[in-house]
Every structure is written in C-alpha cells, then in structure tokens.
Design an enzyme around this catalytic site. Sequence first.
Site: not given
Length: 281
Positions: A102-104, A166-168, A170, A201
């Site tokens: 879950n971490h980013i 970030y999108s890359a 994911k 969220i």
Amino acid sequence: VYFYSGGDEFKPELLKGKRTIVTGASTGIGEQMAYHLAQMGSHVLITARTEEKLKKVVAKCLELGAPSAHYIAGSMDDMVFAESVVKKAENLFGGLDMLILNHIGDSYYNFFNGDIKSVRKLMEINFLSYVTMTVAALPMLKDTNGSIVVVSSIAGKIGVPFVVPYSATKFALDGFFSSLRQEFILKDVNVSITLCIISFINTEKALKAVGDVLSYPAAPKEECALEIIKGGVLRQWEMYYKYEHTRIPLLFRDWAPQLLSSFMRSGLNVENLKGSNHSLY
Ligand SMILES: NC(=O)C1=CN([C@@H]2O[C@H](COP(=O)(O)OP(=O)(O)OC[C@H]3O[C@@H](n4cnc5c(N)ncnc54)[C@H](OP(=O)(O)O)[C@@H]3O)[C@@H](O)[C@H]2O)C=CC1
Ligand SMILES: CC(C)CCC[C@@H](C)[C@H]1CC[C@H]2[C@@H]3C(=O)C=C4C[C@@H](O)CC[C@]4(C)[C@H]3CC[C@]12C
C-alpha cells in the site's frame, strides 16, 4: 454470470488469526487497514519510515483486539529493507496469509518537472519494492493459499493530469501483477492477487496535495480500507472504490477516451497549482 459470481460473502471471522503485513501503515488508508484487521482478530506487522507513528498504530491495534501487532521501520527505496519486512513476518508468525502492498513515496501534484532521478526513485518505491516483497513472500503465501493485495489508483488505469511519475508506477503494477496472475493460474499456484482501483480518498496527504486544484469529492479512508480488505479476502481480481468514480470512467476509457479526458480537465482549477513547476514546458 451475475448470480454465480456474486455468491461469496464477506465475514469478519474470515480474518481471525490470519497473519498479515500492511505497508505504508503509519498514516492514511494503510493505518485504517491495520485497525480493521486488528478488530477482526488478525496478527499484524506494519511498516513505514516513521517509528513514532508506527508505535502508536501498533498500540491502537492491540487495544482494538489484535492477537499480536508489530512494526518494522525503514524506507522502501531500499530493496534489502523490503525483503527484511517479509523475513520479520516469517520470524514472528512462522507464515503469512495476506500481504497488503500500500505504501507510496512522496510525489507532487503538478505539471511534470522533467526530473528523471525522481521518476526512477518513485519507480523503486512504488513498484520495485512491491515486486521484491512479492518474490520474498511467495513461498509462505503458497503454503497458506494466501493473498496479495496491491493498492493502485484510477490513475493507474487512466491518464490523469499532474501525476505523471506516480501514474507510471501504478500502470506498471497493473502490468506486472495482472500478468503474474495469469501465470499463477497456469501453474496452479493458489495465491490470489487483488488490484485495488481507488479514486480520491480523504487522507491528510491527498487533501494537502491537491489543495484547491480539484473540485472533486474525497471518499472516506475508513470505508476505503475496509473495502480493500474485503476485496482481498474474497480473492477478487480487481476491486473498485468508490464504484461510481472508477467503474463509470473506466467504461468511457475504451469507448470515448477524448470525452473522458475533457471531462477530467474541466474539473480542474489549474491557476491554483502550487509553486512554479512548469520548467519543462
Ligand atoms: N489518497 C488518495 O486519494 C488515493 C490513494 N491511493 C493509493 O492508496 C495508497 C495509500 O495512500 P494514502 O493513504 O493516501 O497515502 P499516505 O500518504 O497517507 O501514506 C503513505 C504511507 O507510506 C509511507 N511511506 C512514504 N514514503 C515511504 C518510503 N519511502 N518507504 C516506506 N514507506 C513510505 C508513509 O509513512 P512514512 O512517511 O512514515 O514513511 C505512509 O505510511 C497508495 O498506494 C495510494 O497510491 C490511490 C488513489 C487515491
Ligand atoms: C477518472 C476521473 C473521473 C477522476 C479523476 C480523479 C483524480 C483527480 C484523482 C484520482 C486519483 C488521485 C490521486 C492518487 O491516486 C493518489 C495521490 C497520492 C497522494 O499522496 C496525493 C494525491 C494523489 C496524487 C491523488 C490526486 C487526485 C487523483 C489524481
């Protein structure tokens, strides 16, 4: 198909005595997942960088009824650390039922700044450490017919502005884990992989990051955390939260991508972006 696929029902008892790892559990959705698991009677091992916060989360997990709760502090840009988290679970629990990734790493919400070093670093934290932990945990998960839960985002399915690196990371998770799932089936490996597609969220970090740019409602982290756990326990391939903010855009993605894109851009107040991060353009 509807009736036969909807048969499984979630019961909190399914998590009683299960041994779980939750990464990025010092704040946000990860912290809330730890509390839900504790309440349902799971053993939890949590990790993040900030020891003081982890200590507090562990204490609350024990209060909520976790049969055991532990933490290990470190940074996921270090693959040796990523592996050591799994080893710690092995030493503590002697096995593992659920690995929740879950971490980013920290990422900005702004135009892409062209900084390649930070793209590489984010790829290591958000993607490579997930792969490292999966490889390390696989022997234990095979023994228990366990589950891998990968927290992604609608930005890991659709190109959304201001989250380029970030999108890359994911999208990379989708490629890796969806392909791996196919191989598990071919090899009769009974380890489930749940890719979680979630929309905006209300975590502290997210609200702060998007500031006044997004005129878009944020969904509650507590409910989101519970839905992720349910998806993992029910061994769903993908889970969506909130349903209407993920499933409907995804329907448009393949059939009317330009309409979806212009809809997404129309909800932004670009003039409210922080700082001057526009050097690349
Ligand atoms: N909030 C949102 O709107 C959305 C979130 N998501 C996804 O949900 C998940 C959780 O997000 P959210 O709860 O908002 O995130 P938060 O920023 O609240 O929490 C991130 C967690 O990761 C930890 N972390 C940060 N950097 C590192 C690092 N280098 N090494 C190890 N741990 C680190 C943080 O703790 P510490 O700083 O102590 O290390 C913290 O525990 C992510 O996968 C995110 O992509 C998806 C869609 C929307
Ligand atoms: C498909 C469309 C209808 C909806 C678009 C929704 C957009 C605006 C939503 C969906 C996913 C969201 C981002 C996300 O996944 C995670 C984070 C990390 C956090 O630390 C900072 C905020 C950030 C960047 C979120 C920002 C807002 C995003 C892009």
